[in-house]
Design a protein around this motif. Structure first.
Motif, PDB file in Angstrom:
ATOM      1  N   SER A 177      -9.342   0.998  -5.784  1.00  0.00           N
ATOM      2  CA  SER A 177      -7.921   0.727  -5.592  1.00  0.00           C
ATOM      3  C   SER A 177      -7.190   1.998  -5.196  1.00  0.00           C
ATOM      4  O   SER A 177      -7.589   3.098  -5.577  1.00  0.00           O
ATOM      5  CB  SER A 177      -7.305   0.194  -6.891  1.00  0.00           C
ATOM      6  OG  SER A 177      -7.975  -0.958  -7.314  1.00  0.00           O
ATOM      7  N   ALA A 178      -6.106   1.849  -4.468  1.00  0.00           N
ATOM      8  CA  ALA A 178      -5.306   3.001  -4.047  1.00  0.00           C
ATOM      9  C   ALA A 178      -4.888   3.799  -5.273  1.00  0.00           C
ATOM     10  O   ALA A 178      -4.420   3.242  -6.262  1.00  0.00           O
ATOM     11  CB  ALA A 178      -4.092   2.546  -3.265  1.00  0.00           C
ATOM     12  N   GLY A 179      -5.080   5.105  -5.232  1.00  0.00           N
ATOM     13  CA  GLY A 179      -4.676   5.972  -6.316  1.00  0.00           C
ATOM     14  C   GLY A 179      -5.665   6.063  -7.463  1.00  0.00           C
ATOM     15  O   GLY A 179      -5.492   6.872  -8.364  1.00  0.00           O
ATOM     16  N   GLU A 180      -6.726   5.251  -7.455  1.00  0.00           N
ATOM     17  CA  GLU A 180      -7.714   5.292  -8.526  1.00  0.00           C
ATOM     18  C   GLU A 180      -8.470   6.619  -8.476  1.00  0.00           C
ATOM     19  O   GLU A 180      -8.776   7.139  -7.413  1.00  0.00           O
ATOM     20  CB  GLU A 180      -8.703   4.134  -8.364  1.00  0.00           C
ATOM     21  CG  GLU A 180      -9.737   4.044  -9.464  1.00  0.00           C
ATOM     22  CD  GLU A 180     -10.673   2.854  -9.289  1.00  0.00           C
ATOM     23  OE1 GLU A 180     -11.755   2.882  -9.870  1.00  0.00           O
ATOM     24  OE2 GLU A 180     -10.323   1.915  -8.554  1.00  0.00           O
ATOM     25  N   HIS A 219     -10.714   3.883   6.768  1.00  0.00           N
ATOM     26  CA  HIS A 219     -11.121   2.488   6.584  1.00  0.00           C
ATOM     27  C   HIS A 219      -9.869   1.682   6.250  1.00  0.00           C
ATOM     28  O   HIS A 219      -9.091   2.074   5.384  1.00  0.00           O
ATOM     29  CB  HIS A 219     -12.143   2.379   5.448  1.00  0.00           C
ATOM     30  CG  HIS A 219     -12.792   1.046   5.366  1.00  0.00           C
ATOM     31  ND1 HIS A 219     -12.157  -0.060   4.865  1.00  0.00           N
ATOM     32  CD2 HIS A 219     -14.028   0.635   5.745  1.00  0.00           C
ATOM     33  CE1 HIS A 219     -12.971  -1.100   4.912  1.00  0.00           C
ATOM     34  NE2 HIS A 219     -14.107  -0.698   5.446  1.00  0.00           N
ATOM     35  N   PRO A 220      -9.657   0.550   6.914  1.00  0.00           N
ATOM     36  CA  PRO A 220      -8.418  -0.198   6.698  1.00  0.00           C
ATOM     37  C   PRO A 220      -8.240  -0.746   5.280  1.00  0.00           C
ATOM     38  O   PRO A 220      -7.122  -1.036   4.873  1.00  0.00           O
ATOM     39  CB  PRO A 220      -8.502  -1.340   7.716  1.00  0.00           C
ATOM     40  CG  PRO A 220      -9.940  -1.446   8.078  1.00  0.00           C
ATOM     41  CD  PRO A 220     -10.526  -0.066   7.914  1.00  0.00           C
ATOM     42  N   HIS A 221      -9.333  -0.856   4.499  1.00  0.00           N
ATOM     43  CA  HIS A 221      -9.232  -1.393   3.144  1.00  0.00           C
ATOM     44  C   HIS A 221      -9.299  -0.310   2.073  1.00  0.00           C
ATOM     45  O   HIS A 221      -9.425  -0.616   0.893  1.00  0.00           O
ATOM     46  CB  HIS A 221     -10.321  -2.437   2.908  1.00  0.00           C
ATOM     47  CG  HIS A 221     -10.229  -3.593   3.847  1.00  0.00           C
ATOM     48  ND1 HIS A 221      -9.180  -4.479   3.830  1.00  0.00           N
ATOM     49  CD2 HIS A 221     -11.031  -3.977   4.863  1.00  0.00           C
ATOM     50  CE1 HIS A 221      -9.342  -5.374   4.787  1.00  0.00           C
ATOM     51  NE2 HIS A 221     -10.460  -5.085   5.433  1.00  0.00           N
ATOM     52  N   ASP A 222      -9.233   0.947   2.475  1.00  0.00           N
ATOM     53  CA  ASP A 222      -9.243   2.060   1.531  1.00  0.00           C
ATOM     54  C   ASP A 222      -8.011   2.904   1.828  1.00  0.00           C
ATOM     55  O   ASP A 222      -7.988   3.704   2.756  1.00  0.00           O
ATOM     56  CB  ASP A 222     -10.527   2.880   1.690  1.00  0.00           C
ATOM     57  CG  ASP A 222     -10.618   4.045   0.694  1.00  0.00           C
ATOM     58  OD1 ASP A 222      -9.600   4.375   0.045  1.00  0.00           O
ATOM     59  OD2 ASP A 222     -11.698   4.633   0.583  1.00  0.00           O
TER      60      ASP A 222
END
Length: 162
Positions: free
Chosen positions: A12-15, A42-45
């Motif tokens: 997840s973003a910021g993890e 990467h578009p999902h990261d």
């Protein structure tokens, strides 16, 4: 914290990331070519990003004075097999003389035991988060090596406040 050149859409973003999926190669040139293929945004990261220029291009013009932070044996906290520490020290001198590397010896300010406790706690929490499904399946858990089971159990205990 490691960020982005090896995207991981499962994070997840910021993890907090404590490790990076990496690769091995026979040479710097080989790893540069591999990273040209694998690394990038990467578009999902949300934390991922691409390199400033291709790695294979960067290899052709290495830094003029690379910088190396040298912890040696972490102030005597970590033992090396006989001959390894002098070999590493010789490599540092070689880098300084042949590559004009700037070698900066660092003195640790954190006790090794505290660092170990922090690292094993963070890593075990990450292992538990990533591998709970394997652990929860008795047939799959039987296939995990004991060290992985220990890390998952430790992570589960610390996440539960134990």
């Amino acid at each position: 914290w490691d960020r982005g050149l090896m995207p991981d859409p499962s994070i997840s973003a910021g993890e907090v990331r404590i490790s990076t999926i990496g690769c091995l190669a026979r040479s710097v040139t080989d790893i540069a070519l591999l990273l040209d293929v694998q690394a990038g945004a990467h578009p999902h990261d949300a934390d991922s990003f691409g390199p400033e220029r291709p790695f294979s291009e960067a290899v052709l013009s290495p830094p003029q004075s690379p910088r190396v932070a040298w912890l040696s044996d972490f102030g005597g906290a970590y033992a090396y097999e006989a001959g390894i520490l002098p070999l590493c020290e010789a490599a540092m001198r070689l880098m300084a003389s042949k590559l004009n590397a700037i070698i900066t010896p660092l003195t640790p300010t954190t006790p090794a035991a505290s660092l170990w406790t922090a690292w094993t706690t963070l890593r075990s929490q990450k292992m538990a988060a990533n591998y709970n499904a394997l652990y929860d399946d008795p047939q799959k858990r039987a296939l995990l090596k004991p060290e992985a089971v220990w890390e998952i159990e430790m992570g589960r205990a610390t996440q539960a406040g134990g």
